[in-house]
Design a protein around this motif. Structure first.
Motif, PDB file in Angstrom:
ATOM      1  N   UNK A  57      12.444 -15.836  38.519  1.00 23.95           N
ATOM      2  CA  UNK A  57      12.974 -16.637  37.388  1.00 23.95           C
ATOM      3  C   UNK A  57      12.212 -17.929  37.205  1.00 23.95           C
ATOM      4  N   UNK A  58      11.792 -18.495  38.371  1.00 24.15           N
ATOM      5  CA  UNK A  58      11.196 -19.827  38.329  1.00 24.15           C
ATOM      6  C   UNK A  58       9.665 -19.785  38.331  1.00 24.15           C
ATOM      7  N   UNK A  59       9.115 -18.583  38.292  1.00 26.48           N
ATOM      8  CA  UNK A  59       7.667 -18.457  38.185  1.00 26.48           C
ATOM      9  C   UNK A  59       6.932 -18.615  39.503  1.00 26.48           C
ATOM     10  N   UNK A  60       7.677 -18.687  40.618  1.00 25.28           N
ATOM     11  CA  UNK A  60       7.018 -18.811  41.918  1.00 25.28           C
ATOM     12  C   UNK A  60       6.444 -17.475  42.370  1.00 25.28           C
ATOM     13  N   UNK A  61       7.020 -16.397  41.854  1.00 22.66           N
ATOM     14  CA  UNK A  61       6.562 -15.033  42.177  1.00 22.66           C
ATOM     15  C   UNK A  61       6.350 -14.274  40.875  1.00 22.66           C
ATOM     16  N   UNK A  62       5.332 -13.433  40.869  1.00 22.74           N
ATOM     17  CA  UNK A  62       5.104 -12.595  39.694  1.00 22.74           C
ATOM     18  C   UNK A  62       6.160 -11.496  39.590  1.00 22.74           C
ATOM     19  N   UNK A  63       6.324 -10.958  38.391  1.00 25.30           N
ATOM     20  CA  UNK A  63       7.307  -9.905  38.134  1.00 25.30           C
ATOM     21  C   UNK A  63       6.534  -8.584  38.030  1.00 25.30           C
ATOM     22  N   UNK A  64       6.954  -7.563  38.776  1.00 25.51           N
ATOM     23  CA  UNK A  64       6.264  -6.264  38.686  1.00 25.51           C
ATOM     24  C   UNK A  64       6.588  -5.567  37.373  1.00 25.51           C
ATOM     25  N   UNK A  65       7.884  -5.542  37.062  1.00 23.79           N
ATOM     26  CA  UNK A  65       8.334  -4.870  35.832  1.00 23.79           C
ATOM     27  C   UNK A  65       9.460  -5.665  35.215  1.00 23.79           C
ATOM     28  N   UNK A  73      14.342 -25.729  33.240  1.00 26.23           N
ATOM     29  CA  UNK A  73      15.250 -25.655  34.384  1.00 26.23           C
ATOM     30  C   UNK A  73      14.883 -26.627  35.490  1.00 26.23           C
ATOM     31  N   UNK A  74      15.882 -26.902  36.319  1.00 27.45           N
ATOM     32  CA  UNK A  74      15.678 -27.599  37.586  1.00 27.45           C
ATOM     33  C   UNK A  74      16.059 -26.631  38.681  1.00 27.45           C
TER      34      UNK A  74
END
Ligand SMILES: Nc1ncnc2c1ncn2[C@@H]1O[C@H](COP(=O)(O)OP(=O)(O)OP(=O)(O)O)[C@@H](O)[C@H]1O
Ligand SMILES: [Mg+2]
Length: 182
Positions: free
Chosen positions: A47-55, A76-77
């Protein structure tokens, strides 16, 4: 509004998040519960963009975190699951660092820092390094760092862990107050 649309994430062969979908409407407080290892933190990291989304995709107030990360991050915070961050900074330096990122005006931020530090009773510790803080004190500093930016969406990963009852109650009240603003 948070819109999680059919999101999946694997680490190697392990599927940490499998086709999850839910919405958090504006003006609401939504808890996200599940056993240890269920994929809650992984979902927050996506959600916060720290990890990529596979699908799938995740929209924050209509902005796609994968396609427009900077714009989405303004919405967001985050209070992460561990407060053991930036330990060499003092609480005030850390909070100011967060306020710098969100470009919060100096006088407004000072007013907010004063109020939040008073509310969470860490006024006298603001200039001490985070490394010297107890777990709960670190947690409070991280929470203040998120709230000082007055983000539209609050994303909190186990925010009550380590907080004393009074501070946990205060955070709950602040969450309700913020939700009522819509
Ligand atoms: N960086 C990573 N590399 C490999 N596996 C990972 C990684 N991060 C998480 N996982 C795995 O993904 C699964 C979900 O982990 P996650 O941290 O999202 O769970 P959680 O629901 O937040 O659990 P908890 O309640 O304990 O905080 C776990 O099986 C975990 O081992
Ligand atoms: Mg977790």
């Amino acid at each position: 509004m948070i819109d999680i649309k059919n999101v999946s994430k694997s680490f190697g062969t392990k599927k940490a998040v499998d086709d999850i979908r839910f919405q958090v409407p504006s003006g609401s407080i939504t808890g996200f519960i599940g056993p240890n290892g269920a994929g809650k933190t992984t979902t927050i990291h996506m959600m916060t963009g720290a990890l990529g989304i596979d699908q799938g995709e995740i929209l924050l107030n209509g902005i796609d975190i994968a396609k427009d990360p900077i714009q989405a991050k303004r919405e967001f915070g985050l209070v992460p699951d561990s407060p053991d961050l930036f330990l060499r900074l003092s609480a005030r330096e850390y909070i100011n660092f967060m306020a710098d990122i969100y470009q919060i005006d100096q006088s407004l931020r000072n007013q907010r820092i004063g109020q939040l530090a008073k509310d969470f009773q860490i006024e006298s510790d603001l200039d001490q390094p985070l490394s010297s803080f107890s777990h709960g004190m670190r947690q409070k500093a991280i929470i203040i760092g998120a709230l000082v930016c007055d983000p539209n969406i609050w994303i909190l990963d186990e925010p009550m862990t380590g907080l004393d009852p009074e501070s946990a109650f205060l955070l709950k009240e602040k969450m309700k107050e913020h939700a009522q603003k819509g």
